[in-house]
Design a protein around this motif. Structure first.
Motif, mmCIF file in Angstrom:
data_model
loop_
_atom_site.group_PDB
_atom_site.id
_atom_site.type_symbol
_atom_site.label_atom_id
_atom_site.label_comp_id
_atom_site.label_asym_id
_atom_site.label_seq_id
_atom_site.Cartn_x
_atom_site.Cartn_y
_atom_site.Cartn_z
ATOM 1 N N PRO A 162 0.931 -1.179 0.064
ATOM 2 C CA PRO A 162 -0.008 0.109 0.113
ATOM 3 C C PRO A 162 0.682 1.158 -0.041
ATOM 4 O O PRO A 162 0.506 2.299 -0.606
ATOM 5 C CB PRO A 162 -0.881 -0.004 1.183
ATOM 6 N N SER A 163 1.894 1.274 0.581
ATOM 7 C CA SER A 163 2.842 2.580 0.707
ATOM 8 C C SER A 163 3.415 2.771 -0.733
ATOM 9 O O SER A 163 3.870 4.043 -0.897
ATOM 10 C CB SER A 163 3.856 2.217 1.662
ATOM 11 N N GLN A 165 1.543 2.518 -3.458
ATOM 12 C CA GLN A 165 0.486 2.773 -4.501
ATOM 13 C C GLN A 165 -0.206 4.127 -4.278
ATOM 14 O O GLN A 165 -1.372 4.416 -3.971
ATOM 15 C CB GLN A 165 -0.785 1.651 -4.119
ATOM 16 N N THR A 168 -3.229 4.714 -6.394
ATOM 17 C CA THR A 168 -4.644 3.851 -5.931
ATOM 18 C C THR A 168 -5.022 4.668 -4.652
ATOM 19 O O THR A 168 -6.308 4.885 -4.360
ATOM 20 C CB THR A 168 -4.100 2.532 -5.459
ATOM 21 N N ARG A 169 -4.147 5.373 -3.862
ATOM 22 C CA ARG A 169 -4.499 6.139 -2.827
ATOM 23 C C ARG A 169 -5.529 7.111 -3.143
ATOM 24 O O ARG A 169 -6.569 7.106 -2.203
ATOM 25 C CB ARG A 169 -3.306 6.707 -2.153
#
Length: 277
Positions: A162-163, A165, A168-169
Motif C-alpha cells: 500500500p505504501s 500505491q 491507488t490511494r
C-alpha cells in the motif's frame, strides 16, 4: 520514494467534477480519477497494438510488452525507443511509443501480426484462432531463490505494497505490480488501470535496469490470470504472489513453468497453488 503526483506531466490521474451523495445530502466537489489513454505501440514504423493504459512509465511499459509478448527475446533487441504524448488529440489524448527492434525480431513480428486493440482486461482478445493461443511457457530454471525466501517474505510484501500505491490511494482504481527480494522488501512498483500493463511496466524496468529476474518475486494487487503467469515465465520470474484468486489456467501454467504461485496473500496468510506430486 518519489510521489508520482509531484510531476504534473506524468501524474497518471486527472481531476474531475463530481457530486457526492451521502446520507441524503449532495456535495459538489472534485475527485481524482485514474487516467486511461490509448497508447499505440509502433515497431519499426508499423503500428502493432493499441493498448488502453495509464500514461506514465510508458518506456518501461513498451519494453515489458515487447519482451513479455515474445516480440523480442532480450532488451538488447530493442535499439531505440521514442515516446510521444499527444495531450490534445482529435477526440482524446493519446500516446505513441515507437520502438526500433532488430531485423530478425521485426521479420518474425510481421509474420504473426494480429489485432490487439484495447486489450486492458483480457489477455487473448483479438487472436485469430485457438491455434495462436500460447499455452507452452518457458521453464523457469531453479536458481535456489525459493530456498532463500524468508518465511515472512509474503507477509512483508503484503504489508509494504500500500505504501507504494500512490495513485491507488487517491483514485481507488488502479492495479499495482511490485518487485520483491527474498526478504519481501519492495524495491520497484508500478501502477496502471490494467493489471497486465502494470506487470509489463515492471518487467520493462527490470530489463532496462538489468536486474536479475530470477532473484526476486512479483507481488500483484490483482487476481492471478493466465497471461500474468505466462509473462512471468517468459522472463524467468520464479514466484508470482497475488492478492486475489488465481484462475485454473494460471495454476496450470505456473505448474508447467515451475513457478511458485501464491494467492489470497495477506499479512497473516496465503494459499499456495503448487505442484501436486
Amino acid at each position: 520514494m518519489n510521489d508520482p503526483l509531484d510531476d504534473p506531466q506524468e501524474r497518471g490521474v486527472i481531476e474531475q467534477p463530481i457530486r457526492r451523495h451521502r446520507n441524503g445530502s449532495i456535495d459538489t466537489t472534485t475527485d481524482l480519477v485514474g487516467q486511461e489513454w490509448p497508447v499505440a505501440l509502433v515497431f519499426n514504423g508499423i503500428s502493432h497494438a493499441v493498448m488502453m493504459c495509464t500514461p506514465c512509465d510508458l518506456e518501461a511499459f513498451a519494453v515489458g510488452f515487447a519482451i513479455s509478448e515474445g516480440i523480442v527475446e532480450r532488451g538488447s533487441d530493442i535499439r531505440d525507443i521514442e515516446v510521444t504524448l499527444h495531450r490534445e488529440g482529435v477526440t482524446m489524448p493519446y500516446a505513441q511509443v515507437e520502438l526500433t527492434v532488430v531485423q530478425q525480431a521485426f521479420m518474425a513480428l510481421k509474420e504473426r501480426r494480429r489485432a490487439l486493440a484495447g486489450r486492458t482486461g483480457c489477455g487473448v482478445c483479438g487472436i485469430e484462432s485457438i491455434d495462436l493461443l500460447d499455452l507452452s511457457p518457458e521453464t523457469v530454471p531453479d536458481t535456489g531463490f525459493l530456498t532463500r525466501l524468508a518465511p515472512d517474505a509474503i507477509a512483508r510484501a503484503a504489508s509494504e505494497l500500500p505504501s507504494h500505491q500512490a495513485l491507488t490511494r487517491v483514485t481507488g482504481g488502479l492495479h499495482a505490480a511490485a518487485w520483491c527480494d527474498a526478504e519481501g522488501a519492495i524495491s520497484l512498483a508500478f501502477e496502471d488501470v490494467g493489471r497486465h500493463n502494470a506487470l509489463d511496466k515492471l518487467i520493462g524496468r527490470l530489463v532496462l535496469d538489468r536486474i536479475d529476474t530470477k532473484d526476486g518475486f512479483v507481488f500483484l494487487s490483482s487476481r492471478a490470470s493466465y497471461e500474468l503467469v505466462r509473462k512471468a515465465a517468459r522472463v524467468g520470474i520464479p514466484m508470482v504472489a497475488t492478492i486475489s484468486a488465481p484462475s485454473s489456467l494460471a495454476i496450470a501454467i505456473a505448474r508447467q513453468a515451475g513457478i511458485r504461485l501464491v494467492s489470497f496473500c495477506r499479512e497473516t496468510s496465503y494459499v499456495e497453488y503448487g505442484q501436486t506430486d
